[in-house]
Motif scaffolding. Sequence first.
Motif, PDB file in Angstrom:
ATOM      1  N   ARG A 175       0.798  -1.223   0.026  1.00 32.55           N
ATOM      2  CA  ARG A 175      -0.237   0.029  -0.018  1.00 32.55           C
ATOM      3  C   ARG A 175       0.804   1.350   0.078  1.00 32.55           C
ATOM      4  NH1 ARG A 175      -2.896  -2.694   4.370  1.00 32.55           N
ATOM      5  NH2 ARG A 175      -2.408  -0.931   5.716  1.00 32.55           N
ATOM      6  N   ARG A 176       1.967   1.299   0.606  1.00 30.79           N
ATOM      7  CA  ARG A 176       2.892   2.497   0.907  1.00 30.79           C
ATOM      8  C   ARG A 176       3.415   2.492  -0.594  1.00 30.79           C
ATOM      9  NH1 ARG A 176       5.289   0.985   6.843  1.00 30.79           N
ATOM     10  NH2 ARG A 176       3.459   2.178   8.071  1.00 30.79           N
ATOM     11  N   LYS A 177       4.227   1.702  -1.216  1.00 29.07           N
ATOM     12  CA  LYS A 177       4.780   1.471  -2.272  1.00 29.07           C
ATOM     13  C   LYS A 177       4.117   2.069  -3.323  1.00 29.07           C
ATOM     14  CE  LYS A 177       7.418  -1.450  -5.476  1.00 29.07           C
ATOM     15  NZ  LYS A 177       8.036  -2.663  -5.811  1.00 29.07           N
ATOM     16  N   LYS A 193      -3.579  -0.546  -9.325  1.00 26.50           N
ATOM     17  CA  LYS A 193      -4.151   0.872  -8.666  1.00 26.50           C
ATOM     18  C   LYS A 193      -4.842   1.525  -9.820  1.00 26.50           C
ATOM     19  CE  LYS A 193      -3.428   5.048  -6.195  1.00 26.50           C
ATOM     20  NZ  LYS A 193      -2.227   6.103  -6.105  1.00 26.50           N
ATOM     21  N   ASN A 253       1.103   3.701  -3.176  1.00 26.60           N
ATOM     22  CA  ASN A 253       0.284   4.774  -2.570  1.00 26.60           C
ATOM     23  C   ASN A 253      -1.148   4.509  -2.691  1.00 26.60           C
ATOM     24  OD1 ASN A 253       0.107   7.602  -1.821  1.00 26.60           O
ATOM     25  ND2 ASN A 253       0.016   8.263  -3.667  1.00 26.60           N
ATOM     26  N   GLU A 274      -4.238   4.510  -0.601  1.00 28.74           N
ATOM     27  CA  GLU A 274      -4.754   4.856   0.622  1.00 28.74           C
ATOM     28  C   GLU A 274      -6.345   4.648   0.731  1.00 28.74           C
ATOM     29  OE1 GLU A 274      -3.766   9.077   0.072  1.00 28.74           O
ATOM     30  OE2 GLU A 274      -1.821   8.818   0.651  1.00 28.74           O
ATOM     31  N   ASP A 276      -3.300  11.891  -9.567  1.00 30.67           N
ATOM     32  CA  ASP A 276      -2.195  11.271 -10.119  1.00 30.67           C
ATOM     33  C   ASP A 276      -2.063  11.815 -11.665  1.00 30.67           C
ATOM     34  OD1 ASP A 276      -1.919   9.617  -7.816  1.00 30.67           O
ATOM     35  OD2 ASP A 276      -3.238   8.055  -8.758  1.00 30.67           O
ATOM     36  N   SER A 309      -8.801   4.761  -2.182  1.00 29.36           N
ATOM     37  CA  SER A 309      -8.183   4.616  -3.346  1.00 29.36           C
ATOM     38  C   SER A 309      -9.157   3.470  -4.225  1.00 29.36           C
ATOM     39  CB  SER A 309      -6.867   3.969  -3.202  1.00 29.36           C
ATOM     40  OG  SER A 309      -5.775   5.144  -2.622  1.00 29.36           O
TER      41      SER A 309
END
Length: 77
Positions: free
Chosen positions: A21-23, A45, A25, A27, A51, A30
């Motif tokens: 999730r961090r890699k 994603k 992005n 959130e 974006d 999303s």
Amino acid sequence: MTANEVVVMRKGQITIPVELRRKFNIEKSSKVEVIEEEGKIVIKKRPSIFDLAGSGAGKGDVEELKIMLDEMRNEDA
């Protein structure tokens, strides 16, 4: 490629590991796309409007856009 094991819950829900999730992005709220690709389940994603901001920079001409907008307005009239 790192393998992450997740458990499918009763309603078919899974939790995407925090590192991913961090890699990517991802959130709260999303949007992701779940597709089948070559016999595999793939989660991608979906880009948000934020974006995409600036992704068309330099690809358009302001005058061209004004003409297109005028044409669309005339069609609606």
